[in-house]
Design a protein around this motif. Structure first.
Motif, PDB file in Angstrom:
ATOM      1  N   TRP A 383      36.284  45.534  56.460  1.00 38.32           N
ATOM      2  CA  TRP A 383      35.154  44.902  55.787  1.00 38.32           C
ATOM      3  C   TRP A 383      35.091  43.398  56.038  1.00 38.32           C
ATOM      4  O   TRP A 383      34.042  42.782  55.843  1.00 38.32           O
ATOM      5  CB  TRP A 383      35.201  45.214  54.289  1.00 38.32           C
ATOM      6  N   ARG A 384      36.189  42.813  56.466  1.00 41.15           N
ATOM      7  CA  ARG A 384      36.149  41.393  56.822  1.00 41.15           C
ATOM      8  C   ARG A 384      35.199  41.163  57.984  1.00 41.15           C
ATOM      9  O   ARG A 384      34.561  40.107  58.092  1.00 41.15           O
ATOM     10  CB  ARG A 384      37.561  40.923  57.175  1.00 41.15           C
ATOM     11  N   SER A 385      35.098  42.163  58.867  1.00 42.36           N
ATOM     12  CA  SER A 385      34.190  42.065  60.007  1.00 42.36           C
ATOM     13  C   SER A 385      32.760  42.440  59.631  1.00 42.36           C
ATOM     14  O   SER A 385      31.829  42.188  60.395  1.00 42.36           O
ATOM     15  CB  SER A 385      34.665  42.998  61.127  1.00 42.36           C
ATOM     16  N   ARG A 386      32.586  43.048  58.476  1.00 43.63           N
ATOM     17  CA  ARG A 386      31.276  43.559  58.094  1.00 43.63           C
ATOM     18  C   ARG A 386      30.529  42.651  57.117  1.00 43.63           C
ATOM     19  O   ARG A 386      29.307  42.513  57.195  1.00 43.63           O
ATOM     20  CB  ARG A 386      31.444  44.946  57.472  1.00 43.63           C
ATOM     21  N   TYR A 387      31.265  42.065  56.170  1.00 41.74           N
ATOM     22  CA  TYR A 387      30.575  41.420  55.054  1.00 41.74           C
ATOM     23  C   TYR A 387      31.296  40.140  54.640  1.00 41.74           C
ATOM     24  O   TYR A 387      32.519  40.120  54.517  1.00 41.74           O
ATOM     25  CB  TYR A 387      30.514  42.389  53.872  1.00 41.74           C
ATOM     26  N   MET A 388      30.523  39.090  54.406  1.00 37.34           N
ATOM     27  CA  MET A 388      31.058  37.827  53.909  1.00 37.34           C
ATOM     28  C   MET A 388      30.625  37.669  52.454  1.00 37.34           C
ATOM     29  O   MET A 388      29.445  37.496  52.166  1.00 37.34           O
ATOM     30  CB  MET A 388      30.533  36.649  54.725  1.00 37.34           C
ATOM     31  N   PRO A 389      31.556  37.732  51.519  1.00 36.06           N
ATOM     32  CA  PRO A 389      31.178  37.645  50.106  1.00 36.06           C
ATOM     33  C   PRO A 389      30.787  36.217  49.720  1.00 36.06           C
ATOM     34  O   PRO A 389      31.127  35.257  50.430  1.00 36.06           O
ATOM     35  CB  PRO A 389      32.452  38.071  49.380  1.00 36.06           C
ATOM     36  N   PRO A 390      30.098  36.069  48.608  1.00 36.63           N
ATOM     37  CA  PRO A 390      29.773  34.725  48.119  1.00 36.63           C
ATOM     38  C   PRO A 390      31.053  33.939  47.818  1.00 36.63           C
ATOM     39  O   PRO A 390      32.099  34.520  47.503  1.00 36.63           O
ATOM     40  CB  PRO A 390      28.980  34.993  46.838  1.00 36.63           C
ATOM     41  N   VAL A 391      30.967  32.641  47.898  1.00 39.95           N
ATOM     42  CA  VAL A 391      32.106  31.786  47.584  1.00 39.95           C
ATOM     43  C   VAL A 391      32.549  32.062  46.148  1.00 39.95           C
ATOM     44  O   VAL A 391      31.735  32.128  45.225  1.00 39.95           O
ATOM     45  CB  VAL A 391      31.726  30.301  47.749  1.00 39.95           C
ATOM     46  N   GLY A 392      33.825  32.286  45.980  1.00 44.53           N
ATOM     47  CA  GLY A 392      34.360  32.602  44.667  1.00 44.53           C
ATOM     48  C   GLY A 392      34.597  34.079  44.450  1.00 44.53           C
ATOM     49  O   GLY A 392      35.300  34.457  43.507  1.00 44.53           O
ATOM     50  N   ASP A 393      34.017  34.914  45.313  1.00 40.88           N
ATOM     51  CA  ASP A 393      34.188  36.370  45.189  1.00 40.88           C
ATOM     52  C   ASP A 393      35.079  36.931  46.288  1.00 40.88           C
ATOM     53  O   ASP A 393      35.063  38.131  46.557  1.00 40.88           O
ATOM     54  CB  ASP A 393      32.828  37.073  45.239  1.00 40.88           C
ATOM     55  N   GLU A 394      35.890  36.073  46.929  1.00 36.33           N
ATOM     56  CA  GLU A 394      36.790  36.547  47.965  1.00 36.33           C
ATOM     57  C   GLU A 394      37.811  37.513  47.357  1.00 36.33           C
ATOM     58  O   GLU A 394      38.212  37.379  46.204  1.00 36.33           O
ATOM     59  CB  GLU A 394      37.524  35.372  48.622  1.00 36.33           C
ATOM     60  N   ASP A 395      38.208  38.497  48.155  1.00 32.03           N
ATOM     61  CA  ASP A 395      39.104  39.542  47.647  1.00 32.03           C
ATOM     62  C   ASP A 395      39.842  40.127  48.843  1.00 32.03           C
ATOM     63  O   ASP A 395      39.258  40.829  49.670  1.00 32.03           O
ATOM     64  CB  ASP A 395      38.277  40.615  46.928  1.00 32.03           C
ATOM     65  N   MET A 396      41.137  39.838  48.953  1.00 36.44           N
ATOM     66  CA  MET A 396      41.905  40.274  50.115  1.00 36.44           C
ATOM     67  C   MET A 396      41.934  41.784  50.231  1.00 36.44           C
ATOM     68  O   MET A 396      41.799  42.343  51.322  1.00 36.44           O
ATOM     69  CB  MET A 396      43.331  39.727  50.055  1.00 36.44           C
ATOM     70  N   GLU A 397      42.102  42.486  49.113  1.00 38.07           N
ATOM     71  CA  GLU A 397      42.143  43.942  49.158  1.00 38.07           C
ATOM     72  C   GLU A 397      40.861  44.500  49.762  1.00 38.07           C
ATOM     73  O   GLU A 397      40.890  45.403  50.607  1.00 38.07           O
ATOM     74  CB  GLU A 397      42.339  44.522  47.757  1.00 38.07           C
ATOM     75  N   LEU A 398      39.735  43.970  49.339  1.00 39.56           N
ATOM     76  CA  LEU A 398      38.459  44.465  49.841  1.00 39.56           C
ATOM     77  C   LEU A 398      38.237  44.064  51.292  1.00 39.56           C
ATOM     78  O   LEU A 398      37.740  44.858  52.092  1.00 39.56           O
ATOM     79  CB  LEU A 398      37.311  43.968  48.958  1.00 39.56           C
ATOM     80  N   SER A 399      38.581  42.842  51.649  1.00 43.07           N
ATOM     81  CA  SER A 399      38.408  42.396  53.037  1.00 43.07           C
ATOM     82  C   SER A 399      39.241  43.227  54.004  1.00 43.07           C
ATOM     83  O   SER A 399      38.821  43.508  55.126  1.00 43.07           O
ATOM     84  CB  SER A 399      38.796  40.918  53.170  1.00 43.07           C
ATOM     85  N   ASP A 400      40.437  43.629  53.570  1.00 44.02           N
ATOM     86  CA  ASP A 400      41.316  44.428  54.419  1.00 44.02           C
ATOM     87  C   ASP A 400      40.895  45.898  54.485  1.00 44.02           C
ATOM     88  O   ASP A 400      41.361  46.637  55.352  1.00 44.02           O
ATOM     89  CB  ASP A 400      42.756  44.362  53.893  1.00 44.02           C
ATOM     90  N   SER A 401      40.026  46.327  53.573  1.00 42.86           N
ATOM     91  CA  SER A 401      39.647  47.741  53.513  1.00 42.86           C
ATOM     92  C   SER A 401      38.909  48.159  54.771  1.00 42.86           C
ATOM     93  O   SER A 401      38.084  47.409  55.296  1.00 42.86           O
ATOM     94  CB  SER A 401      38.755  47.991  52.296  1.00 42.86           C
ATOM     95  N   PRO A 402      39.164  49.369  55.269  1.00 39.33           N
ATOM     96  CA  PRO A 402      38.472  49.831  56.473  1.00 39.33           C
ATOM     97  C   PRO A 402      36.987  50.076  56.198  1.00 39.33           C
ATOM     98  O   PRO A 402      36.612  50.548  55.123  1.00 39.33           O
ATOM     99  CB  PRO A 402      39.194  51.131  56.822  1.00 39.33           C
TER     100      PRO A 402
END
Length: 500
Positions: A383-402
Motif C-alpha cells: 500500500w505504500r506504492s498505492r496510497y499516500m495518506p494525509p499528513v498525520g495519518d501515517e501508519d507503518m502497518e498499513l503502508s507495509d500491507s500488501p
C-alpha cells in the motif's frame, strides 16, 4: 420459552448428549451436505508438468483460516491440500503460544462454519453437553476451541499434511507455483496452480520488537508470542511491556506460574475502554470494505489502529486479582540496562529492577524473518506504492500491507518482473486493509473463505476456458431419445392456407 430454546430442546431430545449426541450431529451434518450436493464434482482439468501432477490449490496453514478456505474450495469442486508445520492437532496458536483462558470473541459467533448450522461450535458443544451448559457458558475456553477445530478437521475429511514446512515459494511463468517442502519423509517439490497463505496473525512476518531488544541478552527477554515455558519465571521479578490482551495473558500466566512480581509497563495514561473494531462490525462493512475508495479503507483501519483494542475485562481481572501485580501507567521505556543477571528499566515513572522482560508489542510484516518468502517479497506491491495518506495519518502497518486483488492475490510491484506472483493468495491478517478483517479473526472468517474460493474458481475457469468450451461442444448426453413424441401432419385446410 423462546423459539430458539424450544428448537434446542427438541434437538437435544432427539440427539441426546455426549458421544451419542455428537454422532447424531455428525450424521445431520453429512445429511445437510448430501442434500446440498456438496462437495461439488471436480471440474478443474488435470494438469501435469514434465510428468509431475499439479495440485489445484495448495493451502499453507491448517488453522481455522486454512481449513475454512479448503472446505470452501472443495465445495466448489476445487481440490485442496493443506500443509502445516505443526504436529496434527496443534495447528494455529490455541494449544501452543496462546495463553488466554477463553476466546475474546463472543460465543455466538459462528466462525468457520460456512453457513452450516451443524458445523458451528454451538452445535458441537450442545451435542455433547446440552443446552443448559451452553446457556451457562460465558466465553469459549481456548483449549475447547482447539478441540472443536480438531473435530472440524475430522468431519470435513480434510487432507492436511502435518509436520510439513515450506522452505520456498517460487511462482513460475508456466502457470504453476513451485513449493519446496521439508517433511519427516525428506525434502520434496510440489507444484500447484494456486497457493493460499493461511498463515495467521504474523502471516507475513513475525513479532514486532523495539530496537532496544537487540542490545539485550536473549536469555533475559521473550516476546509474548514465543513458545516458552512460563514455569521458569517462578520466583522472578517480571516486566511486561504493553497493555493489550496478550500483555494481560502473559502477565497472568507469569503470576500463575509463581512469579515474585509482575510489573505491566504501560505507555498510555490509562487503558482504552472501547473496542472500536467491534463497533465497526456489520455485514455492510464485511461485504462493502473491498469496494470503498482507498482513503476510506485507510481512514477506517487507521482509526481502529490508533484507538487500539482494549484487553477483555476478564483478562484484566485475571491479572489484578494478584496482589503482586502492578499496572504502571505513563511508563514508556527510556532505557534498559543490563546489570548482572537482571535488567534496570528507566521510565518517566521511575527505575524498575526486573529479572525477565516480556515484550507484548504485537506483530509486523517483516519478510526478512520468513526465508520461504525470499523469492516473492521484493516483487510484492504494497500500500505504500498505492496510497499516500494525509499528513498525520501515517501508519507503518498499513503502508507495509500488501495491495491485494479481488481474490486476495498478490500483485506485482513492477508488472512482468515475476510472472505467476498473482497465483499466490494472501489469506492471513495482513489482507485487512485490502479486504477488511475477513482472513483470520473469527467473526467473518467464513465470508472471507467463500470470497477467496469464489475468486479462485473464477480465475481457474478463465485459465482453461478453451478446454471448458471444447467440453461443452463435446458434451453428448441426450436429453431426448426421439421416441417421446409423434410427428403430426397439418390439416387439409392448413395446407391450403399455406399455399395461398
Amino acid at each position: 420459552m423462546s423459539e430458539t430454546t424450544e428448537a434446542a430442546n427438541a434437538t437435544n431430545a432427539v440427539t441426546g448428549t455426549g458421544a451419542s449426541g455428537l454422532a447424531a450431529l455428525e450424521a445431520r451434518l453429512q445429511q445437510d451436505l448430501a442434500w446440498l450436493e456438496l462437495p461439488a464434482k471436480s471440474w478443474v482439468p488435470p494438469k501435469t508438468v514434465n510428468g509431475q501432477q499439479v495440485l489445484d490449490v495448495a493451502v499453507i496453514g491448517g488453522g481455522q483460516a486454512g481449513m475454512a478456505a479448503a472446505v470452501s474450495l472443495l465445495h466448489l469442486g476445487i481440490n485442496a491440500v493443506i500443509y502445516d508445520q505443526s504436529p496434527a492437532g496443534f495447528e494455529g496458536p490455541w494449544a501452543t503460544t496462546a495463553r488466554m483462558e477463553t476466546l475474546r470473541s463472543p460465543k455466538k459467533l459462528t466462525g468457520p462454519a460456512l453457513g452450516f448450522a451443524a458445523l458451528t461450535f454451538r452445535a458441537w458443544f450442545e451435542a455433547q453437553f446440552g443446552l443448559a451448559a451452553w446457556e451457562a457458558l460465558d466465553k469459549i475456553p481456548r483449549l475447547q476451541w482447539m478441540d472443536y477445530l480438531r473435530w472440524y478437521r475430522k468431519v470435513m475429511a480434510l487432507d492436511i499434511r502435518n509436520d510439513h514446512r515450506i522452505d520456498a515459494i517460487l511462482p513460475r511463468a508456466d502457470g504453476v507455483v513451485e513449493l519446496h517442502i521439508d517433511a519427516p519423509a525428506g525434502k520434496s517439490v510440489v507444484l500447484a496452480r494456486r497457493v493460499v497463505l493461511a498463515t495467521g496473525r504474523d502471516g507475513l512476518g513475525g513479532a514486532y520488537l523495539p530496537p532496544l531488544a537487540e542490545s539485550l541478552p536473549r536469555a533475559l527477554w521473550a516476546h509474548s508470542s514465543d513458545d516458552m515455558d512460563y514455569s521458569k519465571l517462578a520466583g522472578k521479578r517480571i516486566g511486561v511491556i504493553g497493555a493489550g490482551a496478550s500483555s494481560m495473558d502473559s502477565a497472568a500466566t507469569a503470576l500463575e506460574s509463581g512469579a515474585e512480581r509482575v510489573d505491566l509497563l504501560i505507555r498510555r495514561k490509562e487503558l482504552p475502554r472501547i473496542n472500536k473494531g467491534k463497533g465497526a462490525g456489520s455485514p455492510g462493512l464485511t461485504n462493502g470494505h473491498i469496494n470503498l475508495p482507498d482513503e476510506w479503507k485507510w481512514r477506517i483501519r487507521h482509526y481502529i489502529n490508533v484507538q487500539q483494542t482494549p484487553p477483555p475485562s476478564g483478562s484484566v481481572q485475571r491479572v489484578s486479582k494478584f496482589a503482586n501485580a502492578r499496572f504502571l501507567f505513563g511508563a514508556s521505556i527510556d532505557k534498559v540496562e543490563v546489570v548482572g543477571d537482571s535488567l534496570r528499566i528507566t521510565t518517566p515513572r521511575g527505575l524498575f529492577e526486573i529479572d525477565f522482560l516480556i515484550f507484548s508489542t504485537g506483530f509486523r510484516i517483516d519478510w526478512t524473518v520468513r526465508p520461504e518468502f525470499a523469492a516473492i517479497a521484493p516483487h510484492i506491491r504494497n500500500w505504500r506504492s498505492r496510497y499516500m495518506p494525509p499528513v498525520g495519518d501515517e501508519d507503518m502497518e498499513l503502508s507495509d500491507s500488501p495491495d491485494l486483488g479481488p481474490a486476495f492475490e498478490f500483485q506485482q510491484k513492477h508488472p512482468g518482473d515475476l510472472p505467476g506472483l498473482e497465483r499466490v493468495h494472501c489469506f492471513c491478517y495482513p489482507a485487512a486493509l485490502s479486504h477488511g478483517t475477513l482472513s483470520g479473526d473469527i467473526p467473518a472468517i467464513s465470508d472471507g473463505a467463500q470470497r477467496l474460493a469464489q475468486g479462485i474458481a473464477s480465475l481457474l475457469y478463465g485459465e482453461d476456458v478453451d478446454t471448458h468450451y471444447k467440453n461443452i461442444q463435446a458434451y453428448a448426453e441426450p436429453e431426448l431419445i426421439g421416441d417421446e413424441w409423434t410427428p403430426s401432419e397439418p390439416t387439409e385446410q392448413e395446407r391450403r392456407g399455406a399455399s395461398r
